[in-house]
Design an enzyme around this catalytic site. Structure first.
Site, PDB file in Angstrom:
ATOM      1  N   SER A  11      38.618  47.246  35.622  1.00 29.23           N
ATOM      2  CA  SER A  11      37.929  47.435  36.887  1.00 29.23           C
ATOM      3  C   SER A  11      38.902  47.819  38.008  1.00 29.23           C
ATOM      4  O   SER A  11      38.487  48.351  39.026  1.00 29.23           O
ATOM      5  CB  SER A  11      37.216  46.135  37.276  1.00 29.23           C
ATOM      6  OG  SER A  11      38.166  45.094  37.364  1.00 29.23           O
ATOM      7  N   TYR A  42      34.313  43.322  38.841  1.00 26.14           N
ATOM      8  CA  TYR A  42      33.204  43.315  37.890  1.00 26.14           C
ATOM      9  C   TYR A  42      32.729  41.887  37.620  1.00 26.14           C
ATOM     10  O   TYR A  42      31.573  41.672  37.259  1.00 26.14           O
ATOM     11  CB  TYR A  42      33.659  43.903  36.548  1.00 26.14           C
ATOM     12  CG  TYR A  42      33.685  45.414  36.461  1.00 26.14           C
ATOM     13  CD1 TYR A  42      33.704  46.226  37.585  1.00 26.14           C
ATOM     14  CD2 TYR A  42      33.703  46.030  35.211  1.00 26.14           C
ATOM     15  CE1 TYR A  42      33.747  47.612  37.466  1.00 26.14           C
ATOM     16  CE2 TYR A  42      33.727  47.415  35.085  1.00 26.14           C
ATOM     17  CZ  TYR A  42      33.755  48.202  36.215  1.00 26.14           C
ATOM     18  OH  TYR A  42      33.787  49.566  36.099  1.00 26.14           O
ATOM     19  N   GLY A  43      33.649  40.935  37.718  1.00 27.88           N
ATOM     20  CA  GLY A  43      33.399  39.564  37.266  1.00 27.88           C
ATOM     21  C   GLY A  43      32.160  38.885  37.809  1.00 27.88           C
ATOM     22  O   GLY A  43      31.501  38.133  37.095  1.00 27.88           O
ATOM     23  N   CYS A  73      40.232  44.593  29.939  1.00 27.44           N
ATOM     24  CA  CYS A  73      39.457  43.807  30.889  1.00 27.44           C
ATOM     25  C   CYS A  73      38.642  42.800  30.091  1.00 27.44           C
ATOM     26  O   CYS A  73      37.914  43.184  29.157  1.00 27.44           O
ATOM     27  CB  CYS A  73      38.541  44.736  31.666  1.00 27.44           C
ATOM     28  SG  CYS A  73      37.281  43.892  32.635  1.00 27.44           S
ATOM     29  N   ASN A  74      38.788  41.531  30.429  1.00 29.62           N
ATOM     30  CA  ASN A  74      38.051  40.489  29.697  1.00 29.62           C
ATOM     31  C   ASN A  74      36.568  40.555  29.979  1.00 29.62           C
ATOM     32  O   ASN A  74      35.754  40.313  29.088  1.00 29.62           O
ATOM     33  CB  ASN A  74      38.559  39.103  30.089  1.00 29.62           C
ATOM     34  CG  ASN A  74      39.898  38.796  29.473  1.00 29.62           C
ATOM     35  OD1 ASN A  74      39.999  38.061  28.508  1.00 29.62           O
ATOM     36  ND2 ASN A  74      40.948  39.390  30.016  1.00 29.62           N
ATOM     37  N   GLU A 152      44.321  42.019  43.629  1.00 28.88           N
ATOM     38  CA  GLU A 152      44.089  43.392  44.101  1.00 28.88           C
ATOM     39  C   GLU A 152      44.719  43.613  45.484  1.00 28.88           C
ATOM     40  O   GLU A 152      45.123  44.718  45.817  1.00 28.88           O
ATOM     41  CB  GLU A 152      42.585  43.705  44.166  1.00 28.88           C
ATOM     42  CG  GLU A 152      41.901  43.868  42.805  1.00 28.88           C
ATOM     43  CD  GLU A 152      42.166  45.216  42.127  1.00 28.88           C
ATOM     44  OE1 GLU A 152      42.399  46.206  42.822  1.00 28.88           O
ATOM     45  OE2 GLU A 152      42.136  45.251  40.877  1.00 28.88           O
ATOM     46  N   CYS A 184      41.704  36.860  31.983  1.00 30.07           N
ATOM     47  CA  CYS A 184      41.413  37.980  32.884  1.00 30.07           C
ATOM     48  C   CYS A 184      42.732  38.720  33.022  1.00 30.07           C
ATOM     49  O   CYS A 184      43.773  38.092  33.243  1.00 30.07           O
ATOM     50  CB  CYS A 184      40.940  37.473  34.242  1.00 30.07           C
ATOM     51  SG  CYS A 184      40.797  38.782  35.488  1.00 30.07           S
ATOM     52  N   THR A 185      42.691  40.048  32.887  1.00 31.88           N
ATOM     53  CA  THR A 185      43.953  40.787  32.873  1.00 31.88           C
ATOM     54  C   THR A 185      44.626  40.844  34.247  1.00 31.88           C
ATOM     55  O   THR A 185      45.781  41.251  34.349  1.00 31.88           O
ATOM     56  CB  THR A 185      43.734  42.210  32.321  1.00 31.88           C
ATOM     57  OG1 THR A 185      42.635  42.813  33.031  1.00 31.88           O
ATOM     58  CG2 THR A 185      43.437  42.172  30.843  1.00 31.88           C
ATOM     59  N   HIS A 186      43.906  40.429  35.292  1.00 32.65           N
ATOM     60  CA  HIS A 186      44.546  40.321  36.601  1.00 32.65           C
ATOM     61  C   HIS A 186      45.449  39.079  36.685  1.00 32.65           C
ATOM     62  O   HIS A 186      46.376  39.036  37.489  1.00 32.65           O
ATOM     63  CB  HIS A 186      43.500  40.194  37.717  1.00 32.65           C
ATOM     64  CG  HIS A 186      42.844  41.486  38.114  1.00 32.65           C
ATOM     65  ND1 HIS A 186      41.898  42.114  37.332  1.00 32.65           N
ATOM     66  CD2 HIS A 186      42.986  42.263  39.220  1.00 32.65           C
ATOM     67  CE1 HIS A 186      41.483  43.215  37.944  1.00 32.65           C
ATOM     68  NE2 HIS A 186      42.130  43.327  39.091  1.00 32.65           N
TER      69      HIS A 186
END
Ligand code: DGL
Length: 279
Positions: A11, A42-43, A73-74, A152, A184-186
């Protein structure tokens, strides 16, 4: 052998934590990254919307002739991986399956926690996979939605990150949980804050390493590996909005200057022109 790029999507900037690992482990592979910066996060969205967005991103990358897709992205892996696999003409690697395997093998106590977006945690996918791999293990899921905008905005070392880590994770301290999946990839961007908050008794499992290992096996299995290159691969980074921070943060994550490789794109279906009824 196959010289075509590998499509990686998320995302926003989170998938770059997987790209970072790919650059190290698979230096001959060319990457076409797509971050849906126009619609992040998106979450908090429902599974149907996440699936629709995910299919648009996958379609865009397949039109650019990628040889494989990495759903970095999870939230999309949790809600849309089946739909992506059915629609995509190329093999697909997701971030959840390889990461649960890693965590199931790593935990001694069998008490595992996963943090992720609301979409990922409520999907129950981590519980289902862990129950298949290690039925006696117990999983605690903790949604941590504010970590995504913090990452972000590049605030991963700001006091606000520490404050939110304390708020979300304090309930795990002093429990038998010895393994925390960063679902979560963030979240790997907040790794140092998360490690400080939980202390050394809890091992943090980041999806980048197991995912890239799974990708590596897939490239061998499918005969898709790129030939050894004489010059650097030409990576490209596509974003759906002119995110003012994207390249600055991307360069920081990837450790280089990729500013000349960014392109703003549109992934949504063109809509019919609006026609109004004249009065
Ligand atoms: N990085 C993503 C994930 O792994 C998406 C986060 C979001 O857009 O909310 O879930």
């Amino acid at each position: 052998m196959d010289e075509r790029p590998i499509g990686v999507f998320d995302s926003g900037i989170g998938g770059l934590t997987v790209v970072r690992e790919m650059l190290q482990r698979l230096p001959d592979e060319e990457i076409l990254y797509l971050g849906d910066t126009a619609r992040v996060p998106y979450g908090p969205r429902g599974a149907a919307t996440i699936t629709r967005f995910a299919l648009e991103l996958a379609r865009f990358l397949c039109h650019r002739d990628v040889k494989a897709l990495v759903v970095a992205c999870n939230s999309m892996s949790a809600c849309a991986v089946q739909a992506i696999r059915s629609a995509a003409p190329v093999p697909v690697v997701d971030v959840i399956d390889p990461t649960v395997r890693e965590a199931a093998g790593a935990s001694r106590s069998g008490e595992i926690a996963v943090i992720g977006t609301v979409a990922t945690i409520t999907s129950g996918v981590y519980e289902r996979l862990l129950a298949q791999l290690r039925p006696e293990a117990r999983l605690v899921g903790v949604p941590c939605p504010l970590f995504v905008p913090i990452a972000e905005e590049g605030l991963t070392h700001h006091p606000v990150a520490r404050l939110m880590a304390e708020e979300y994770l304090s309930g795990l301290r002093g429990t038998a949980v010895d393994t925390l999946i960063l679902g979560c990839t963030h979240y790997p961007l907040l790794k140092s804050v998360l490690a400080e908050t939980l202390g050394p008794a809890v091992a943090l499992i980041d999806s980048a390493e197991p995912t890239v290992r799974a990708l590596n096996h897939l490239l061998d299995r499918e005969g898709l590996r790129a030939p050894e290159r004489v010059r650097e691969p030409q990576h490209r980074f596509c974003v759906t909005d002119a995110s003012y921070k994207f390249m600055e943060i991307a360069n920081r994550i990837l450790g280089g200057d990729f500013s000349r490789c960014v392109e703003q794109v549109c992934v949504e279906h063109p809509v019919e022109p609006l026609t109004g009824r004249s009065a």
